[in-house]
Write an enzyme that holds these catalytic residues in place. Structure first.
Site, short mmCIF file in Angstrom:
data_model
loop_
_atom_site.label_atom_id
_atom_site.label_comp_id
_atom_site.label_asym_id
_atom_site.label_seq_id
_atom_site.Cartn_x
_atom_site.Cartn_y
_atom_site.Cartn_z
N ASP A 122 21.40 -36.80 33.19
CA ASP A 122 20.10 -34.94 33.45
C ASP A 122 20.27 -35.01 35.10
OD1 ASP A 122 18.16 -37.34 35.22
OD2 ASP A 122 18.98 -38.64 34.46
N ASP A 142 7.59 -36.80 32.64
CA ASP A 142 7.91 -37.83 33.51
C ASP A 142 6.97 -38.15 34.00
OD1 ASP A 142 9.20 -39.02 35.65
OD2 ASP A 142 10.71 -37.47 36.16
N GLU A 188 5.99 -41.18 37.15
CA GLU A 188 6.31 -41.54 38.46
C GLU A 188 5.04 -41.79 39.59
OE1 GLU A 188 9.85 -40.39 39.80
OE2 GLU A 188 10.56 -39.18 37.67
#
Length: 383
Positions: A180, A269, A271
């Protein structure tokens, strides 16, 4: 006896017959309710058992030809029935009432208690019109070359829906390697060398929060695809800065998602807050709702459930180990031989196992990943 007297007597006979029908239905209704309640479990099992057979019979050529022959005659009967014809109205009303009694039994078994308006059925003088044909039915019929008659359109749409069965999963193969990248990797990526180094897929950062867009996104994303890699885009979520709808739509407006067999589902994503290390000032339930809303927008616009990127500690701390097992998991876990799957997922699909990888065609370090299930299932995920 003059004609007026005859008409009056005939009308009285019609009224007497109508009243008799309604009275009979009222007497039968309680018994029908009791019978329906008693037969309900049995009828449900029978209907469930027979449903596949009935559907197959409905789609046989003979059944279709029968529907095509009967439909015009039903329409002719409907058109010939005058609004004020009491004799035909009473006859049709009796038939509808009789069907209504049977419906009390069957209806209570298949869908619970029903509020039938039997008086209205007994007096009804018109056969109900067919349900309107939807644009989807028209499209389905045209795709299959069916003439645009309402009965045929409905049958074609039903057949198309039955044929849309999930594709069987390909056999599991050896893990597949990928990478990635983000804006930090720059534009000087030689994707042909990346592919020659055995990498089969990549994820590319597209957007971050409310305002940042990776300036290298187009070059990285399309460069990877041009070199034969399967590519996907990801959004770095910042639930504290704006709504899930706003971030999801900005992300989707950026990524140029296409269902072309070379594109992985969009990625969310998740986090911890880079500034505070926490959960963006939100409770677990608020984080869950934000995530679900984001995912719903992606599913509505692309038809795909997004892949979720997370690590075990974040999922436990900020998401309360909530169940998102219907989504593919891209798991971040470094320095271990086997990653720990967060509660709420059945297994990992992608595993980001280091951020210090070396790959031909890329200057400096980059993230390395595996897809657990093999190249054929990776291709299915991108289809």
């Amino acid at each position: 006896m003059n004609s007026d007297r005859q008409d009056e007597m005939q009308n009285r006979r019609w009224d007497t017959a109508d009243n008799a029908i309604r009275s009979a239905v009222d007497r039968v209704r309680p018994a029908a309710d009791r019978i329906g309640a008693w037969l309900a479990p049995f009828i449900q099992r029978v209907l469930q058992f027979l449903a596949p057979l009935i559907n197959r019979i409905k789609e046989t050529p003979a059944a279709r030809r029968l529907r095509e022959r009967v439909a015009p005659r039903v329409q002719e009967a409907r058109e010939k029935l005058p609004e004020g014809n009491r004799t035909r109205s009473m006859q049709l009303g009796a038939a509808v009432a009789a069907v209504g009694v049977v419906g009390l039994v069957i209806g209570s078994a298949t869908s619970g208690p029903s509020q039938y308006q039997v008086d209205q059925a007994a007096q009804s003088g018109r056969i109900p019109a067919a349900s309107p044909v939807t644009p989807e039915q028209v499209e389905a019929a045209r795709e299959q070359g069916v003439d645009a008659k309402p009965e045929q359109l409905a049958a074609a749409a039903e057949k198309k829906q039955q044929n849309q069965q999930p594709e069987p999963l390909a056999p599991v193969g050896p893990p597949v390697e990928g990478i990635d990248v983000s804006n930090h990797n720059g534009t000087n990526i030689d994707w042909n060398k990346v592919a020659a180094d055995g990498k089969k897929f990549t994820f590319v950062l597209a957007t971050d929060g409310t305002s940042f867009t990776n300036p290298q996104y187009d070059a990285q994303y399309h460069g990877a695809k041009d070199a034969g890699l399967i590519a996907g885009a990801y959004h770095f979520a910042r639930p504290g800065s704006s709504s899930a709808e706003e971030q999801a739509n900005r992300f989707l407006d950026t990524i140029d998602y296409r269902n072309d067999g070379k594109t992985l589902p969009p990625v969310l994503d998740l986090e911890v807050d880079p500034k505070s290390g926490g959960c963006y000032g939100k409770s677990v339930s608020e984080m869950q709702q934000w995530t679900q809303t984001f995912n719903d927008v992606v599913k509505d616009r692309t038809g795909k459930d997004p892949i979720i990127y997370a690590n075990p500690s974040f999922w436990k701390q900020c998401m309360g180990s909530s169940d998102f097992s219907d989504h593919a998991l891209w798991l971040a876990s470094y320095g271990v031989d086997e990653p720990t799957v967060p509660t709420g997922f059945e297994d990992w699909d992608f595993w980001q196992y280091t951020d210090k990888g070396k790959v031909a065609g890329i200057d400096g370090s980059t993230d390395l990943n595996q897809f657990q299930h093999g190249i054929e299932r990776l291709k299915q995920l991108a289809s």
